[in-house]
Design a protein around this motif. Structure first.
Motif, short mmCIF file in Angstrom:
data_model
loop_
_atom_site.label_atom_id
_atom_site.label_comp_id
_atom_site.label_asym_id
_atom_site.label_seq_id
_atom_site.Cartn_x
_atom_site.Cartn_y
_atom_site.Cartn_z
N LEU A 1 -9.13 5.90 1.57
CA LEU A 1 -10.17 6.78 1.07
C LEU A 1 -10.04 6.95 -0.45
CD1 LEU A 1 -10.40 9.69 3.68
CD2 LEU A 1 -11.92 7.74 3.39
N GLY A 2 -11.16 6.89 -1.13
CA GLY A 2 -11.16 7.08 -2.57
C GLY A 2 -10.82 5.84 -3.37
N ALA A 3 -10.63 4.72 -2.72
CA ALA A 3 -10.24 3.50 -3.44
C ALA A 3 -11.35 3.02 -4.37
CB ALA A 3 -9.86 2.39 -2.46
N TYR A 4 -12.59 3.11 -3.92
CA TYR A 4 -13.69 2.65 -4.77
C TYR A 4 -13.79 3.49 -6.04
CZ TYR A 4 -18.42 1.70 -6.45
OH TYR A 4 -19.49 1.38 -7.24
N ALA A 5 -13.70 4.81 -5.89
CA ALA A 5 -13.75 5.69 -7.06
C ALA A 5 -12.60 5.40 -8.00
CB ALA A 5 -13.73 7.15 -6.61
N LYS A 6 -11.44 5.13 -7.45
CA LYS A 6 -10.28 4.80 -8.27
C LYS A 6 -10.51 3.49 -9.04
CE LYS A 6 -6.22 5.63 -6.52
NZ LYS A 6 -5.58 6.59 -7.46
N ALA B 1 -9.06 -3.45 -14.13
CA ALA B 1 -8.95 -4.33 -12.96
C ALA B 1 -7.49 -4.65 -12.64
CB ALA B 1 -9.74 -5.61 -13.20
N GLY B 2 -6.71 -4.96 -13.66
CA GLY B 2 -5.30 -5.29 -13.44
C GLY B 2 -4.51 -4.12 -12.91
N GLU B 3 -4.80 -2.92 -13.42
CA GLU B 3 -4.10 -1.73 -12.95
C GLU B 3 -4.43 -1.44 -11.49
OE1 GLU B 3 -5.49 1.15 -15.69
OE2 GLU B 3 -4.04 0.63 -17.26
N PHE B 4 -5.70 -1.62 -11.14
CA PHE B 4 -6.10 -1.41 -9.74
C PHE B 4 -5.38 -2.38 -8.83
CE2 PHE B 4 -8.77 -2.21 -6.04
CZ PHE B 4 -9.01 -0.93 -5.58
N ALA B 5 -5.25 -3.64 -9.27
CA ALA B 5 -4.56 -4.65 -8.46
C ALA B 5 -3.10 -4.26 -8.24
CB ALA B 5 -4.66 -6.01 -9.13
N VAL B 6 -2.44 -3.75 -9.28
CA VAL B 6 -1.04 -3.32 -9.15
C VAL B 6 -0.93 -2.18 -8.14
CG1 VAL B 6 0.89 -2.22 -10.34
CG2 VAL B 6 -0.36 -4.09 -11.44
N PHE C 1 0.62 -0.47 -2.13
CA PHE C 1 0.48 0.07 -0.78
C PHE C 1 0.22 -1.02 0.26
CE2 PHE C 1 -4.07 0.50 -2.01
CZ PHE C 1 -4.67 -0.09 -0.93
N LEU C 2 -0.40 -2.13 -0.16
CA LEU C 2 -0.60 -3.23 0.79
C LEU C 2 0.73 -3.85 1.21
CD1 LEU C 2 -3.76 -4.94 -0.74
CD2 LEU C 2 -3.64 -3.67 1.41
N PHE C 3 1.71 -3.83 0.32
CA PHE C 3 3.05 -4.30 0.68
C PHE C 3 3.63 -3.41 1.78
CE2 PHE C 3 7.64 -4.12 0.40
CZ PHE C 3 8.00 -5.46 0.37
N GLN C 4 3.56 -2.09 1.58
CA GLN C 4 4.09 -1.16 2.59
C GLN C 4 3.35 -1.31 3.91
OE1 GLN C 4 3.55 2.52 0.22
NE2 GLN C 4 5.73 2.85 0.49
N LEU C 5 2.04 -1.44 3.83
CA LEU C 5 1.22 -1.58 5.03
C LEU C 5 1.59 -2.84 5.80
CD1 LEU C 5 -1.12 -0.69 6.82
CD2 LEU C 5 -2.69 -1.69 5.15
N ILE D 1 -3.96 -11.14 8.42
CA ILE D 1 -5.02 -12.13 8.26
C ILE D 1 -5.54 -12.16 6.83
CG2 ILE D 1 -7.38 -12.76 8.90
CD1 ILE D 1 -5.36 -13.62 10.94
N LYS D 2 -5.97 -11.01 6.30
CA LYS D 2 -6.49 -11.04 4.93
C LYS D 2 -6.55 -9.65 4.33
CE LYS D 2 -11.36 -11.12 6.44
NZ LYS D 2 -12.61 -11.90 6.40
N TYR D 3 -6.61 -9.64 2.99
CA TYR D 3 -6.77 -8.43 2.20
C TYR D 3 -8.12 -8.51 1.50
CZ TYR D 3 -1.69 -8.64 2.78
OH TYR D 3 -0.42 -8.75 3.30
#
Length: 229
Positions: A67-72, A78-83, A88-92, A104-106
């Protein structure tokens, strides 16, 4: 598929898969059917008779978003958002792998994976609970099970493995619904919750009619009772 993906999907060790690849051992006859479906071939193909194969099997589809990822993303470079997303995708992903899920995919902040084999519904729920415990972000997770197709999709030079089918569509539908209708934010359909044990409570159930589906979908909001080990 990596050795670990094959091992997780079939609930065997990566070492066993490695021995199959090297010709030092062969899969047990009891798992040939599951292996053939996972690889998108027939058991005849595995046994060198080379006929058209099968590429559909039962699985629990796990899809999530934050939630809130789009607003973030609008506030960040762009690079900061990727970091941020990679963190969190690593933890997930680690939570999913803990219970032998197959990533399967991100898709930006979104994630798609599946669980197959023994107790796939229960393992998917446990992975969802662990992910919620590990992550500070407000994670929304949708779980549904049914028959999926696993295979490569797209132009041959750029194709990647993917999963499709009604089970995948419904998992996305209930996840999107949960973004604005729940507080617990782990939701699952009846086909999933009827296979889970006492690790979590069903705190709310809602029948939702989605465009394109003939029957309403029973969406259950899950609340973890205690910490998943």
């Amino acid at each position: 598929l990596k050795q670990l993906d094959i091992a997780n999907a079939l609930q065997v060790s990566p070492q066993a898969v490695s021995k199959w690849e090297r010709g030092e051992n062969s899969p047990d006859i009891a798992i040939l059917g599951a292996l053939s479906k996972l690889l998108g071939v027939s058991t005849d193909w595995l046994l060198d008779t080379y006929r058209d194969g099968l590429d559909e099997f039962d699985a629990t589809v796990f899809t999530s978003t934050v939630l809130g990822a789009y607003a973030k993303s609008l506030r960040m470079k762009a690079g900061e958002f990727a970091v941020w997303a990679n963190g969190f995708l690593f933890q997930l992903t680690e939570a999913v792998l803990r219970y032998d899920g197959i990533p399967i995919k991100y898709m930006g902040d979104a994630f798609l994976c599946f669980f197959s084999g023994i107790d796939h519904q229960q393992r998917a729920v446990k992975a969802a609970g662990l992910a919620k415990q590990l992550m500070a972000e407000e994670l929304v997770i949708g779980l549904h099970c049914g028959e999926i197709y696993l295979g490569t999709m797209g132009h041959p030079d750029y194709a990647h493995r993917d999963i499709t089918g009604e089970a995948v569509n419904i998992a996305f539908l209930i996840r999107n619904w949960a973004e604005s209708h729940t507080q617990g934010r782990i939701v699952a359909t009846t086909l999933v919750v009827e296979h889970i044990d006492d690790d979590c409570d069903i705190v709310n159930t809602t029948a939702v009619t989605f465009k394109g589906l003939d029957d309403p979908v029973q969406i259950h909001e899950l609340c973890l009772k205690s910490r998943v080990e």
